[in-house]
Write a protein that holds these residues in place. Structure first.
Motif, PDB file in Angstrom:
ATOM      1  N   TYR A  97       0.898  -1.217   0.148  1.00 51.05           N
ATOM      2  CA  TYR A  97       0.049   0.190  -0.054  1.00 51.05           C
ATOM      3  C   TYR A  97       0.852   1.331   0.030  1.00 51.05           C
ATOM      4  O   TYR A  97       0.389   2.101  -0.704  1.00 51.05           O
ATOM      5  CB  TYR A  97      -0.860  -0.027   1.154  1.00 51.05           C
ATOM      6  CG  TYR A  97      -1.311   1.280   1.586  1.00 51.05           C
ATOM      7  CD1 TYR A  97      -2.579   1.872   0.988  1.00 51.05           C
ATOM      8  CD2 TYR A  97      -0.798   2.088   2.451  1.00 51.05           C
ATOM      9  CE1 TYR A  97      -3.176   3.047   1.004  1.00 51.05           C
ATOM     10  CE2 TYR A  97      -1.623   3.449   2.685  1.00 51.05           C
ATOM     11  CZ  TYR A  97      -2.505   3.910   2.122  1.00 51.05           C
ATOM     12  OH  TYR A  97      -2.902   5.018   2.406  1.00 51.05           O
ATOM     13  N   ARG A  98       1.813   1.418   0.780  1.00 52.03           N
ATOM     14  CA  ARG A  98       2.781   2.547   0.787  1.00 52.03           C
ATOM     15  C   ARG A  98       3.311   3.033  -0.437  1.00 52.03           C
ATOM     16  O   ARG A  98       3.455   4.047  -0.608  1.00 52.03           O
ATOM     17  CB  ARG A  98       3.625   2.446   2.082  1.00 52.03           C
ATOM     18  CG  ARG A  98       4.592   1.433   1.910  1.00 52.03           C
ATOM     19  CD  ARG A  98       5.598   1.366   2.954  1.00 52.03           C
ATOM     20  NE  ARG A  98       4.911   0.866   4.209  1.00 52.03           N
ATOM     21  CZ  ARG A  98       5.077   1.528   5.366  1.00 52.03           C
ATOM     22  NH1 ARG A  98       5.753   2.762   5.412  1.00 52.03           N
ATOM     23  NH2 ARG A  98       4.186   1.418   6.480  1.00 52.03           N
ATOM     24  N   ILE A 119     -10.665  -6.638   8.210  1.00 51.29           N
ATOM     25  CA  ILE A 119      -9.958  -7.302   7.097  1.00 51.29           C
ATOM     26  C   ILE A 119      -8.764  -8.030   7.413  1.00 51.29           C
ATOM     27  O   ILE A 119      -8.451  -9.067   7.133  1.00 51.29           O
ATOM     28  CB  ILE A 119      -9.509  -6.153   5.912  1.00 51.29           C
ATOM     29  CG1 ILE A 119     -10.970  -5.475   5.427  1.00 51.29           C
ATOM     30  CG2 ILE A 119      -8.687  -6.767   4.775  1.00 51.29           C
ATOM     31  CD1 ILE A 119     -10.715  -4.457   4.638  1.00 51.29           C
ATOM     32  N   ILE A 120      -7.998  -7.426   8.397  1.00 48.09           N
ATOM     33  CA  ILE A 120      -6.817  -8.052   8.926  1.00 48.09           C
ATOM     34  C   ILE A 120      -7.130  -9.196   9.581  1.00 48.09           C
ATOM     35  O   ILE A 120      -6.359 -10.328   9.266  1.00 48.09           O
ATOM     36  CB  ILE A 120      -5.942  -6.764   9.729  1.00 48.09           C
ATOM     37  CG1 ILE A 120      -5.333  -5.841   8.838  1.00 48.09           C
ATOM     38  CG2 ILE A 120      -4.766  -7.637  10.362  1.00 48.09           C
ATOM     39  CD1 ILE A 120      -4.937  -4.696   9.608  1.00 48.09           C
ATOM     40  N   LEU A 214      -1.424   0.235   9.116  1.00 47.73           N
ATOM     41  CA  LEU A 214      -2.780  -0.440   9.070  1.00 47.73           C
ATOM     42  C   LEU A 214      -3.135  -0.675   7.770  1.00 47.73           C
ATOM     43  O   LEU A 214      -3.618  -1.795   7.410  1.00 47.73           O
ATOM     44  CB  LEU A 214      -3.647   0.601   9.835  1.00 47.73           C
ATOM     45  CG  LEU A 214      -5.124  -0.197  10.246  1.00 47.73           C
ATOM     46  CD1 LEU A 214      -4.481  -1.250  11.272  1.00 47.73           C
ATOM     47  CD2 LEU A 214      -5.968   0.688  10.934  1.00 47.73           C
ATOM     48  N   TYR A 215      -3.056   0.147   6.821  1.00 50.59           N
ATOM     49  CA  TYR A 215      -3.609   0.010   5.549  1.00 50.59           C
ATOM     50  C   TYR A 215      -2.643  -1.172   4.725  1.00 50.59           C
ATOM     51  O   TYR A 215      -3.048  -1.940   4.095  1.00 50.59           O
ATOM     52  CB  TYR A 215      -3.431   1.386   4.828  1.00 50.59           C
ATOM     53  CG  TYR A 215      -4.782   2.214   4.770  1.00 50.59           C
ATOM     54  CD1 TYR A 215      -5.611   2.214   3.923  1.00 50.59           C
ATOM     55  CD2 TYR A 215      -5.031   2.965   5.934  1.00 50.59           C
ATOM     56  CE1 TYR A 215      -7.015   2.774   3.611  1.00 50.59           C
ATOM     57  CE2 TYR A 215      -6.041   3.564   6.045  1.00 50.59           C
ATOM     58  CZ  TYR A 215      -7.042   3.656   5.080  1.00 50.59           C
ATOM     59  OH  TYR A 215      -8.114   4.145   5.188  1.00 50.59           O
ATOM     60  N   PHE A 219      -4.134  -4.142   3.192  1.00 51.06           N
ATOM     61  CA  PHE A 219      -4.125  -4.293   1.560  1.00 51.06           C
ATOM     62  C   PHE A 219      -3.520  -5.728   1.186  1.00 51.06           C
ATOM     63  O   PHE A 219      -3.958  -6.337   0.351  1.00 51.06           O
ATOM     64  CB  PHE A 219      -2.893  -3.215   1.121  1.00 51.06           C
ATOM     65  CG  PHE A 219      -2.492  -3.348  -0.177  1.00 51.06           C
ATOM     66  CD1 PHE A 219      -3.219  -2.517  -0.995  1.00 51.06           C
ATOM     67  CD2 PHE A 219      -1.361  -3.646  -0.473  1.00 51.06           C
ATOM     68  CE1 PHE A 219      -2.727  -2.516  -2.444  1.00 51.06           C
ATOM     69  CE2 PHE A 219      -0.866  -4.099  -1.776  1.00 51.06           C
ATOM     70  CZ  PHE A 219      -1.464  -3.341  -2.785  1.00 51.06           C
ATOM     71  N   GLU A 220      -2.483  -6.202   2.131  1.00 45.29           N
ATOM     72  CA  GLU A 220      -2.017  -7.654   1.726  1.00 45.29           C
ATOM     73  C   GLU A 220      -3.006  -8.555   1.923  1.00 45.29           C
ATOM     74  O   GLU A 220      -3.140  -9.607   1.148  1.00 45.29           O
ATOM     75  CB  GLU A 220      -0.849  -7.755   2.721  1.00 45.29           C
ATOM     76  CG  GLU A 220       0.021  -8.895   2.327  1.00 45.29           C
ATOM     77  CD  GLU A 220       1.317  -8.755   3.331  1.00 45.29           C
ATOM     78  OE1 GLU A 220       1.684 -10.082   3.775  1.00 45.29           O
ATOM     79  OE2 GLU A 220       2.313  -7.968   3.385  1.00 45.29           O
ATOM     80  N   MET A 221      -3.915  -8.599   2.919  1.00 43.64           N
ATOM     81  CA  MET A 221      -4.876  -9.486   3.313  1.00 43.64           C
ATOM     82  C   MET A 221      -6.069  -9.693   2.218  1.00 43.64           C
ATOM     83  O   MET A 221      -6.096 -10.435   1.729  1.00 43.64           O
ATOM     84  CB  MET A 221      -5.373  -9.327   4.531  1.00 43.64           C
ATOM     85  CG  MET A 221      -4.493  -9.492   5.852  1.00 43.64           C
ATOM     86  SD  MET A 221      -3.854 -11.233   5.794  1.00 43.64           S
ATOM     87  CE  MET A 221      -2.793 -11.231   7.450  1.00 43.64           C
TER      88      MET A 221
END
Length: 396
Positions: A97-98, A119-120, A214-215, A219-221
């Motif tokens: 994300y970053r 989501i996580i 956090l994003y 994002f990964e999940m």
């Protein structure tokens, strides 16, 4: 100078440890993807400990894209290495994300935070786990991004802490070695960003605001689940085609998934040796990039790691007209999507060449066995080599 490529049994995933150097003291190591957790636990960890104990370091840990079969082993690796520090990692390439957001971190409201945490907590898909088989799936709620920050690793610093992208096409490793990037480009990364943004809208969450850590995790999940949607209904490409002529007539339909399109694919050049690592990248972009790398003629590589475990959606006639090699490597156990596709192998073996092609498989699969026919082996001048589901070192 020899180049050693250690190929690990990573189920339907990828995991390759590359080493080269004039002496043991000068040897450089690159790790491309990490397969599943048990890939790391059974094989990779001991090798990395030996390298670390001998004073070696990982020059690059390259995580090509967000997909369980490429990064779940990396989660366990980073978690263990953060605790034990058995090997030094000089640089990590991993887009998240970053690297897509140009917004600065800001405050995040309670509702948004709750959605992202939800989501996580969902974690990674568990489809790979089988009854009686342990250690395949990563710890739920743990991500590569969080572990990289925790371990204070150098992360995408070759790209000024931005996304790994072909805008910077060549990265030097040493006087004798370099990496030439072929994928992703800005357009592929923008598609990944749009997918993420669209998915978040379904949760009533924003894309461009809040705590980036956090994003990163959400994002990964979320993207790992997006890939699962595609895999739920695999195309039965080879269901009816049986002869080589029928296989070669199958219409080409390029992979269009955003996650695969974001794959980090590259040429590794060590002195006069060239190796092509295609991850799960889209062939259209690879062809464009290879024309910039070498515009004229077919490029002969010392090794080609076939894209996306031999999926026909990640190969094309244009790509095969541009590349060839005496050695093709296909990494999969065939348990997902019936990879490698017969069409892919058919197109590889039937092209005219002045050399004998060797097809390396780290597992015996239904479709690899299909091509283990004496008449075809002789007529098309190729051979099939199985790596016995054990780590195998290919020396170039």
């Amino acid at each position: 100078m020899n180049v050693n490529i250690k190929i690990y049994p990573a189920k339907n995933g990828d995991c390759f440890l590359i080493s080269f150097g004039k002496t043991d003291e000068e040897k450089e190591y690159l790790l491309i993807d990490c397969g599943y957790v048990d890939t790391f636990q059974k094989y990779l960890k001991n090798d990395l400990i030996k390298i670390g104990n001998g004073g070696g370091i990982l020059e690059k840990l390259i995580l090509t894209h967000i997909d369980a079969d490429h990064i779940q082993g990396a989660i366990r690796f980073l978690k263990d290495n953060n605790a034990e520090r058995f090997i030094t990692i000089k640089e990590v390439w991993h887009n998240t994300y970053r690297h897509l957001s140009e917004q600065k971190e800001g405050e995040i409201d309670t509702k948004q935070e709750r959605i992202l945490q939800q989501i996580i907590r969902r974690g990674y898909p568990q489809n790979e786990s089988k009854q009686g088989e342990q250690g395949i799936s990563a710890e739920q709620g743990t991500t590569v991004g969080a572990l990289l920050l925790q371990g204070k690793y150098s992360w995408n610093s070759d790209f000024n802490n931005q996304a790994v992208c072909i805008e910077k096409s060549r990265v030097a490793l040493s006087l004798d070695a370099s990496i030439y990037l072929l994928s992703p480009d800005k357009q592929k990364l923008e598609k990944l960003k749009n997918l993420w943004s669209d998915e978040l809208k379904r949760y009533d969450a924003n894309f461009n605001s809040g705590n980036s850590e956090l994003y990163d995790d959400a994002f990964e999940m979320l993207l790992s689940w997006e890939k699962e949607k595609v895999k739920v209904a695999p195309k039965q490409i080879s269901a009816k085609a049986e002869t080589l002529e029928e296989l070669l007539k199958t219409p080409f339909d390029e992979d269009n998934t955003a996650t695969n399109g974001s794959s980090i694919a590259f040429v590794l050049q060590v002195q006069n040796k060239k190796m092509l690592f295609l991850a799960d990248a889209h062939p259209g972009l690879i062809v464009q990039s290879l024309k910039t790398y070498q515009n004229e003629g077919t490029i002969i590589f010392d090794l080609i790691k076939v894209a996306h475990h031999g999926s026909f959606g990640n190969i094309s006639r244009d790509l095969l007209n541009k590349i060839d090699s005496e050695r093709y490597l296909i990494s999969t156990n065939g348990q997902r999507n019936n990879h490698p596709d017969k069409e892919t192998i058919a197109h590889i073996i039937t092209r005219k060449a002045d050399f004998h092609r060797k097809l390396y498989f780290n597992y015996i699969t239904v479709n690899s066995k299909y091509f283990d026919r004496k008449d075809w082996l002789e007529e098309y001048n190729y051979s099939i080599h199985y790596l016995d589901q054990q780590p195998y070192t290919l020396i170039l």
